[in-house]
Motif scaffolding. Structure first.
Motif, PDB file in Angstrom:
ATOM      1  N   ARG A 159       0.835  -1.198   0.000  1.00 21.20           N
ATOM      2  CA  ARG A 159       0.000   0.000   0.000  1.00 21.20           C
ATOM      3  C   ARG A 159       0.875   1.255   0.000  1.00 21.20           C
ATOM      4  NH1 ARG A 159      -3.321  -1.448   3.584  1.00 21.20           N
ATOM      5  NH2 ARG A 159      -2.226  -0.701   5.422  1.00 21.20           N
ATOM      6  N   ASN A 160       1.940   1.265   0.799  1.00 20.74           N
ATOM      7  CA  ASN A 160       2.845   2.410   0.832  1.00 20.74           C
ATOM      8  C   ASN A 160       3.522   2.639  -0.517  1.00 20.74           C
ATOM      9  OD1 ASN A 160       2.238   2.853   3.501  1.00 20.74           O
ATOM     10  ND2 ASN A 160       4.096   1.882   4.289  1.00 20.74           N
ATOM     11  N   VAL A 161       3.956   1.588  -1.153  1.00 17.92           N
ATOM     12  CA  VAL A 161       4.594   1.711  -2.461  1.00 17.92           C
ATOM     13  C   VAL A 161       3.594   2.223  -3.492  1.00 17.92           C
ATOM     14  CG1 VAL A 161       5.621   0.383  -4.351  1.00 17.92           C
ATOM     15  CG2 VAL A 161       6.381   0.014  -2.011  1.00 17.92           C
ATOM     16  N   ALA A 162       2.363   1.703  -3.451  1.00 11.86           N
ATOM     17  CA  ALA A 162       1.334   2.154  -4.394  1.00 11.86           C
ATOM     18  C   ALA A 162       1.022   3.636  -4.188  1.00 11.86           C
ATOM     19  CB  ALA A 162       0.076   1.318  -4.237  1.00 11.86           C
ATOM     20  N   LYS A 168       3.770  10.185  -7.103  1.00 12.71           N
ATOM     21  CA  LYS A 168       4.805  10.525  -8.087  1.00 12.71           C
ATOM     22  C   LYS A 168       4.199  10.741  -9.460  1.00 12.71           C
ATOM     23  CE  LYS A 168       9.338   8.971  -9.638  1.00 12.71           C
ATOM     24  NZ  LYS A 168      10.323   7.896  -9.553  1.00 12.71           N
ATOM     25  N   SER A 169       3.257   9.850  -9.855  1.00 12.09           N
ATOM     26  CA  SER A 169       2.628  10.020 -11.169  1.00 12.09           C
ATOM     27  C   SER A 169       1.708  11.225 -11.198  1.00 12.09           C
ATOM     28  CB  SER A 169       1.864   8.756 -11.562  1.00 12.09           C
ATOM     29  OG  SER A 169       0.763   8.558 -10.696  1.00 12.09           O
ATOM     30  N   GLN A 174       0.795  16.772 -13.200  1.00  8.89           N
ATOM     31  CA  GLN A 174       0.523  18.202 -12.957  1.00  8.89           C
ATOM     32  C   GLN A 174       1.573  19.056 -13.655  1.00  8.89           C
ATOM     33  OE1 GLN A 174       0.384  18.558  -8.728  1.00  8.89           O
ATOM     34  NE2 GLN A 174      -1.675  17.660  -8.558  1.00  8.89           N
ATOM     35  N   GLU A 175       2.822  18.624 -13.743  1.00  6.29           N
ATOM     36  CA  GLU A 175       3.854  19.378 -14.420  1.00  6.29           C
ATOM     37  C   GLU A 175       3.553  19.449 -15.916  1.00  6.29           C
ATOM     38  OE1 GLU A 175       7.686  17.774 -13.585  1.00  6.29           O
ATOM     39  OE2 GLU A 175       7.448  17.993 -11.421  1.00  6.29           O
TER      40      GLU A 175
END
Length: 178
Positions: A159-162, A168-169, A174-175
């Motif tokens: 769950r933490n990795v997801a 991150k995505s 947004q950038e």
């Protein structure tokens, strides 16, 4: 303390399943062994046999040597002159339980070691896992606790990795939009 690698999670799940199966088999074998020892070393002095002159399943008397002291009848190897031999023919199931549990305990130790090393736990944890095959009922308790703990740990880490990947995505999306 080092954490398991994400790439090892499938191996951990397999090792956990193997540990759970070995834990139950070892626990049942240990309970049978304790029952067999109570039958043999209590005042009953009997062993379980299959086949032979007694029928399908039967209890045969254990012949206790005349040189045995009263206390040596209660413990294995307590006296060198004390001889305990079964008076039955057929397959000695008491001896079979002893041998099967002993050899399967080796398999159980391998299962404990595999799970312990993949999870990167401390050595005390390995000793606690190994004790499950020696202390009656402990294998059932340890199996339940370890399975619950490992499954919760794996779910939390995934769950933490997801969440990190999602954050991150979202940041890179947004950038691009901005």
């Amino acid at each position: 303390m080092a954490q398991p690698k994400l790439s090892s999670f499938p191996k951990i799940r397999g090792a956990l399943r193997f540990y759970q199966i070995c834990s139950v088999i070892t626990g049942v074998g240990l309970l049978l062994l304790v029952a067999e020892m109570v039958l043999k070393y209590s005042p009953l002095h009997v062993e379980l046999f299959a086949g032979g002159s007694g029928g399908f399943l039967w209890l045969a008397d254990v012949a206790v040597g005349a040189d045995c002291e009263w206390y040596s009848k209660l413990a294995m190897g307590a006296g060198s002159a004390c001889v305990m031999e079964s008076a039955g023919d057929g397959v000695n199931l008491s001896l079979a339980i002893l041998v099967v549990h002993g050899w399967f305990y080796v398999v159980y130790l391998f299962a404990c070691f595999r799970l312990w090393s993949l999870m990167r736990w401390g050595f005390v944890r390995f000793i606690a896992l190994a004790g499950g095959g020696v202390v009656p009922f402990l294998s059932f308790v340890m199996e339940t606790r370890v399975a619950r703990e490992v499954k919760a740990y794996l779910a939390e880490r995934e769950r933490n990795v997801a969440e990190k990947l999602a954050a991150k995505s979202n940041g890179s999306n947004q950038e691009v939009a901005g």
